[in-house]
Each structure stands twice: as structure tokens, then as C-alpha cells.
Design a protein around this motif. Sequence first.
Motif, PDB file in Angstrom:
ATOM      1  N   CYS A 127       0.862  -1.188   0.000  1.00 53.22           N
ATOM      2  CA  CYS A 127       0.000   0.000   0.000  1.00 53.22           C
ATOM      3  C   CYS A 127       0.897   1.235   0.000  1.00 53.22           C
ATOM      4  O   CYS A 127       1.380   1.673   1.048  1.00 53.22           O
ATOM      5  N   LEU A 128       1.136   1.775  -1.199  1.00 48.12           N
ATOM      6  CA  LEU A 128       1.919   2.996  -1.348  1.00 48.12           C
ATOM      7  C   LEU A 128       1.005   4.109  -1.828  1.00 48.12           C
ATOM      8  O   LEU A 128       0.441   4.020  -2.927  1.00 48.12           O
ATOM      9  N   CYS A 129       0.870   5.145  -1.028  1.00 45.88           N
ATOM     10  CA  CYS A 129       0.038   6.295  -1.370  1.00 45.88           C
ATOM     11  C   CYS A 129       0.894   7.359  -2.052  1.00 45.88           C
ATOM     12  O   CYS A 129       1.927   7.775  -1.509  1.00 45.88           O
ATOM     13  N   VAL A 130       0.458   7.790  -3.240  1.00 48.72           N
ATOM     14  CA  VAL A 130       1.181   8.844  -3.961  1.00 48.72           C
ATOM     15  C   VAL A 130       0.215   9.957  -4.333  1.00 48.72           C
ATOM     16  O   VAL A 130      -0.998   9.745  -4.453  1.00 48.72           O
ATOM     17  N   ASP A 131       0.776  11.163  -4.537  1.00 58.14           N
ATOM     18  CA  ASP A 131      -0.055  12.280  -4.982  1.00 58.14           C
ATOM     19  C   ASP A 131      -0.179  12.264  -6.496  1.00 58.14           C
ATOM     20  O   ASP A 131       0.316  11.354  -7.168  1.00 58.14           O
ATOM     21  N   GLU A 132      -0.821  13.287  -7.062  1.00 61.07           N
ATOM     22  CA  GLU A 132      -1.101  13.271  -8.502  1.00 61.07           C
ATOM     23  C   GLU A 132       0.159  13.381  -9.348  1.00 61.07           C
ATOM     24  O   GLU A 132       0.148  13.073 -10.542  1.00 61.07           O
ATOM     25  N   PRO A 145       5.563   9.948  -3.370  1.00 59.91           N
ATOM     26  CA  PRO A 145       5.093   9.182  -2.207  1.00 59.91           C
ATOM     27  C   PRO A 145       4.722  10.102  -1.048  1.00 59.91           C
ATOM     28  O   PRO A 145       5.441  11.063  -0.746  1.00 59.91           O
ATOM     29  N   LEU A 146       3.606   9.818  -0.407  1.00 61.87           N
ATOM     30  CA  LEU A 146       3.134  10.610   0.718  1.00 61.87           C
ATOM     31  C   LEU A 146       3.589  10.032   2.057  1.00 61.87           C
ATOM     32  O   LEU A 146       3.480  10.689   3.089  1.00 61.87           O
ATOM     33  N   ARG A 147       4.067   8.834   2.040  1.00 60.19           N
ATOM     34  CA  ARG A 147       4.595   8.153   3.217  1.00 60.19           C
ATOM     35  C   ARG A 147       5.317   6.894   2.730  1.00 60.19           C
ATOM     36  O   ARG A 147       5.244   6.550   1.558  1.00 60.19           O
ATOM     37  N   ASP A 148       6.027   6.213   3.607  1.00 60.25           N
ATOM     38  CA  ASP A 148       6.626   4.942   3.231  1.00 60.25           C
ATOM     39  C   ASP A 148       5.536   3.932   2.882  1.00 60.25           C
ATOM     40  O   ASP A 148       4.393   4.038   3.344  1.00 60.25           O
ATOM     41  N   SER A 149       5.901   2.948   2.083  1.00 60.63           N
ATOM     42  CA  SER A 149       4.947   1.913   1.683  1.00 60.63           C
ATOM     43  C   SER A 149       4.760   0.913   2.817  1.00 60.63           C
ATOM     44  O   SER A 149       5.730   0.440   3.424  1.00 60.63           O
ATOM     45  N   ILE A 150       3.505   0.585   3.109  1.00 63.75           N
ATOM     46  CA  ILE A 150       3.194  -0.515   4.033  1.00 63.75           C
ATOM     47  C   ILE A 150       3.250  -1.786   3.198  1.00 63.75           C
ATOM     48  O   ILE A 150       2.470  -1.947   2.256  1.00 63.75           O
ATOM     49  N   ILE A 151       4.179  -2.700   3.508  1.00 64.26           N
ATOM     50  CA  ILE A 151       4.394  -3.833   2.617  1.00 64.26           C
ATOM     51  C   ILE A 151       3.608  -5.066   3.077  1.00 64.26           C
ATOM     52  O   ILE A 151       2.934  -5.062   4.108  1.00 64.26           O
ATOM     53  N   ASP A 168      -6.508  11.772   2.374  1.00 64.33           N
ATOM     54  CA  ASP A 168      -7.155  12.821   1.572  1.00 64.33           C
ATOM     55  C   ASP A 168      -6.259  13.266   0.414  1.00 64.33           C
ATOM     56  O   ASP A 168      -6.761  13.612  -0.654  1.00 64.33           O
ATOM     57  N   ARG A 169      -4.953  13.280   0.638  1.00 64.45           N
ATOM     58  CA  ARG A 169      -4.017  13.734  -0.397  1.00 64.45           C
ATOM     59  C   ARG A 169      -3.658  12.632  -1.388  1.00 64.45           C
ATOM     60  O   ARG A 169      -2.990  12.889  -2.388  1.00 64.45           O
ATOM     61  N   THR A 170      -4.077  11.393  -1.112  1.00 63.72           N
ATOM     62  CA  THR A 170      -3.724  10.265  -1.969  1.00 63.72           C
ATOM     63  C   THR A 170      -4.467  10.339  -3.301  1.00 63.72           C
ATOM     64  O   THR A 170      -5.695  10.406  -3.338  1.00 63.72           O
ATOM     65  N   TYR A 171      -3.689  10.329  -4.380  1.00 65.26           N
ATOM     66  CA  TYR A 171      -4.263  10.302  -5.720  1.00 65.26           C
ATOM     67  C   TYR A 171      -4.425   8.860  -6.202  1.00 65.26           C
ATOM     68  O   TYR A 171      -5.478   8.484  -6.721  1.00 65.26           O
ATOM     69  N   LYS A 172      -3.372   8.046  -5.992  1.00 62.86           N
ATOM     70  CA  LYS A 172      -3.437   6.635  -6.365  1.00 62.86           C
ATOM     71  C   LYS A 172      -2.704   5.796  -5.310  1.00 62.86           C
ATOM     72  O   LYS A 172      -1.803   6.281  -4.633  1.00 62.86           O
ATOM     73  N   VAL A 173      -3.115   4.541  -5.222  1.00 60.53           N
ATOM     74  CA  VAL A 173      -2.450   3.564  -4.350  1.00 60.53           C
ATOM     75  C   VAL A 173      -1.783   2.534  -5.256  1.00 60.53           C
ATOM     76  O   VAL A 173      -2.428   1.972  -6.141  1.00 60.53           O
ATOM     77  N   LEU A 174      -0.491   2.301  -5.018  1.00 57.35           N
ATOM     78  CA  LEU A 174       0.295   1.462  -5.915  1.00 57.35           C
ATOM     79  C   LEU A 174       1.006   0.342  -5.166  1.00 57.35           C
ATOM     80  O   LEU A 174       1.252   0.452  -3.961  1.00 57.35           O
ATOM     81  N   ILE A 204       7.430   1.772  -9.956  1.00 54.38           N
ATOM     82  CA  ILE A 204       8.545   1.851 -10.895  1.00 54.38           C
ATOM     83  C   ILE A 204       8.031   2.083 -12.311  1.00 54.38           C
ATOM     84  O   ILE A 204       8.637   2.838 -13.085  1.00 54.38           O
ATOM     85  N   VAL A 205       6.923   1.458 -12.673  1.00 50.96           N
ATOM     86  CA  VAL A 205       6.316   1.715 -13.987  1.00 50.96           C
ATOM     87  C   VAL A 205       5.969   3.197 -14.109  1.00 50.96           C
ATOM     88  O   VAL A 205       6.210   3.827 -15.157  1.00 50.96           O
ATOM     89  N   PHE A 206       5.431   3.786 -13.031  1.00 54.13           N
ATOM     90  CA  PHE A 206       5.146   5.225 -13.072  1.00 54.13           C
ATOM     91  C   PHE A 206       6.431   6.027 -13.264  1.00 54.13           C
ATOM     92  O   PHE A 206       6.477   6.973 -14.063  1.00 54.13           O
ATOM     93  N   LYS A 207       7.476   5.678 -12.523  1.00 53.41           N
ATOM     94  CA  LYS A 207       8.737   6.431 -12.624  1.00 53.41           C
ATOM     95  C   LYS A 207       9.318   6.348 -14.035  1.00 53.41           C
ATOM     96  O   LYS A 207       9.970   7.298 -14.497  1.00 53.41           O
TER      97      LYS A 207
END
Length: 513
Positions: free
Chosen positions: A85-90, A94-100, A151-157, A163-166
Amino acid sequence: MAQYILAHDLGTSGNKATLFSTDGKMVGSRIVSYDTHYFKEKWVEQNPEDWWKAVCLSTKQLIGELGVHPEDIQVVSFSGQMMGCLCVDENGNPLRDSIIWADQRATKQVKDLEEHLTQEEFYRIVGHRNTPSYGIQKLMWIRDNEPDTYDRTYKVLNAKDYIVFKLTGKFVTDYSDGNSMGCFDLENLTWSDRILEASGIDPVKLPDLKPSTYVAGGVTEEAARATGMAPGTKVVIGAGDGVTANIGAGSVDEGKTYCSIGTSAWVTTTAKKPIFDPEMRTVTWAHAIPGYYAPNGTMQYAGGAFNWMKEAVCTGEREAARQSGTSVYDLINEQIEQAPPGSNGLLFLPYLLGERAPRWDTASKGSYIGITSETTRADLLRSVVEGVTYNLGIILDILQQHIAIDEMIIIGGGAKSPAWRQIMADVFGMPVKVPTILDEAGSMGAAIIGGVGAGLFDDFHVVDRFIEIERSEQHNPENKRVYEEAKRRFNDFYFALRPVFEKHQAEGADGWL
């Protein structure tokens, strides 16, 4: 001119970059490690920027050290750790570290879902039980405990999706990683409206679902500078690591089955329909191959139980190996082979960390059962390997109730042991086949997915170009009969002890009895 496929396998301990030629040969690989943060007992997180740095560094090392021209890499594809569960903005920040996957904090959120869906209802939608391991429960935890982040999360990855996004700037995931979010309609390959409604999660925060062979785009100029790849290189999204291994182990047709034995172990097959076990003992993943599914049972501690035995019981073998310069595993195998099939009646329950499939029991413990005055050291060692294999055999029995399986490919560290291979053949009652390469199923699967997605290969049967079977062990009918009875007693003893384990857990005792 040689053409290559680059596969990245984003695991828990690091990223492995592997280069394959299009004729199926592994050219080379490089691993870059990253940290995992364990805290508050059940919390496990990783910094997603560490994933990206590992991808960049391993790619540059691989290209540079092998002297490959970046333009000769036709496609890059991925295998990645699931249930994150990785929350990223638009902008993809990353908005925080990923919960694995290993994180177990979302227990309250599991109970919240149970107010709307029974375990059986959840299982029939997702193909999995409702547990804290999956992405939707983790996202619910973030919403409930870190509302500003939610609230700030645009997508969860998941890891590979980031990496595909990057590389491309696109927010997508494949069906297998979608499945690992725990809010996926397995039969319709869509996000589940019912689970999302029950969870209260905004569906727009989920990425678009695509087949594993989907070309997300080309490597951007910025990403090319960071990784050393050529701009425009095709990026195929790949699949979760538990599913890419299906491809890399040759499980590409109905009934083709493999067993992976590492610290944990699993049996996975390929089917045209999900397998919904009435007792919910197995799970089903969306396969990387369109139109197929990957029914699976994963046990918690397989090679882990063997390693416990090596450290706790085999002090003599370890010292002898140190003094002689030989392999401790060879010495242990010699001991195992001195005991007869069935270990003279000794049984070992390999539940040192509780158990997932087929028990789903957090209270169970590891146990020797049936020690007598005639029990030998060899019996103690062999029974550990047999106990792990009985558990895997029960998983196989469940799958065989739904699909015909007549042979098994085995990969992972356990496949290196001649004694263990023969035990597996005898317990499973079928030929056990061992590929030349045991530890590259995930990377190989990602490469094949990438090649199919990029149009380099016609279909997934190209795996025959990649896999070479080194040996095959045939089962011994007499040993099979011994093991059928031993497996029945193994099952009986587990169910007899389960109330004791549960009572022990409820009392919170430190010892086991």
C-alpha cells in the motif's frame, strides 16, 4: 544483432535486474539491496525511493558491466512484491513509506469489513480470505489513522507499479497486483463495487487495471538518464512475484503445477476457473496469462523449518562442515538418507510460525510427535523434511480435487537436495522435475511477459525456450504407500493438538505447554 529483455524483480530484500536474450538465455543479473523497517511488533514498511534507486543502480551496473548497448534492450518488464500500500499524490510523489505485504497492523479494519461481508462472501469475490495482509485493509488503516495522507492520496500502488510510473508517468496495475489489493472481483477482473462500498474507500484512488502484458508506454528521457536505458524502450507492466513465478516455472497450461521451496513454500497450478475451496484452505490469484487463474496454497515456514533444524539440532554437522570445508547441507542429507521413509513413525509439525495454507492457524506450534527410545538422530532430521512435504502434499490434494495434476516442477533452495526431491516425489506420488536454473522463476516470468507484451514472442509457450529440465525424480510406489499413511496420521495429530494450541494462545503463556 542481439536483442535483449530486461526484467526487474522487486523483492522484500532488494531488486534483482536480470538480462535475457530473446533466445531464452540468461545473460547476467545484478542485485541491489534496500532496507526494510520493522517496528511496533507488526508494522513493516519500506521507502519507495529505495526501490527506484535500486532499479536505477542495478540497471546501470548490468548494462555497463555486460557491455550491452541500451538500444538493444527491446523491453523492460517487472515482477514485484505484492499486497502493498503505497500512497502517492497526482505527481506520483510518495506521501509516506509503503506498508508492505508482511505488515499486520490492519486488524481493526478486517473486523470492520466483517460487519458487511462474511469471510466466505469475501473469499468468493476475491479468492482470498479477509486478512490484514492485503492492500485495501492497509488503505483503510491509513484513512482511519492518517486522514491527511488519505485525503491527499491520488493513487495507491504496489512496488512494480511505482517503478512503472517512474519510467512512464502512467498509473496502472495488472490483474494479479489488483487481486492483491483485496478489493478485486476475481471472476470479472474488475474492482469489486461490493467490497469498496463495504470498505468506504474511494475507488478513484485505485489505479487502472490492465493485463500483465500491457505496454504502459516508453521510457521517458528523464528516466533514461536515471537508469541508463534508451529513451522510448517499451515498458510492460508485468505481474506480482507470486504470479510471474508461475510463468518462469512453466505453469502456462491447465494443470501445469510447480512447487517453490524457500523460507516459505507453495504449490501453484494453472486453471481456467478459480478454485473456491469450501473450507477456504487455498487461494486463487489472477494469472498473468489472459483467461487463466493461479490457484495456490502457501505455507509459512518450509525451508525456514529446515534452517531451524540445521541451527538447533545439527550442531555436529555444522562443526564437521567447518572443519572439513564441506557443505553442511551435504552432511545433513547424508543423515536424512540413513532414516527410512516415514522416519520410523516420527512426525514433525512444521508450524514454527503458525501456518497459512492449509491450516490458517496462528496458534499452532512446531512439534515432534512419536519419539520413542528407538528414535535416531537421522529420524529427527528426516521427519522435519517429511513434515514440510506432508503439509505441501495436503495443499496438492486440495488442488487435485478440482484439477488433474500428473507432475510437479520444483524450484527454490529445497530443490537442491537429492533427499528432499525424492521425498517430494514419493509424498506427491508423481514425477518431480528440476530445472537447471532454480532461483530465477520470477525474473524469467517477467521477461517472458515482457516479450509477449512487446510482440517479441507469439505466446507464453516460449517458456520452453527458457526452461531446461536438468533431472526428474520418479516416485517409489512402496514409499508412496508409507507416506499416504504417515500423511493421514500427520493430519490427525494436527487436529488433535489444535485445541491445545488455541488454549495456549488464549492463555498467553510464554512456554508451549
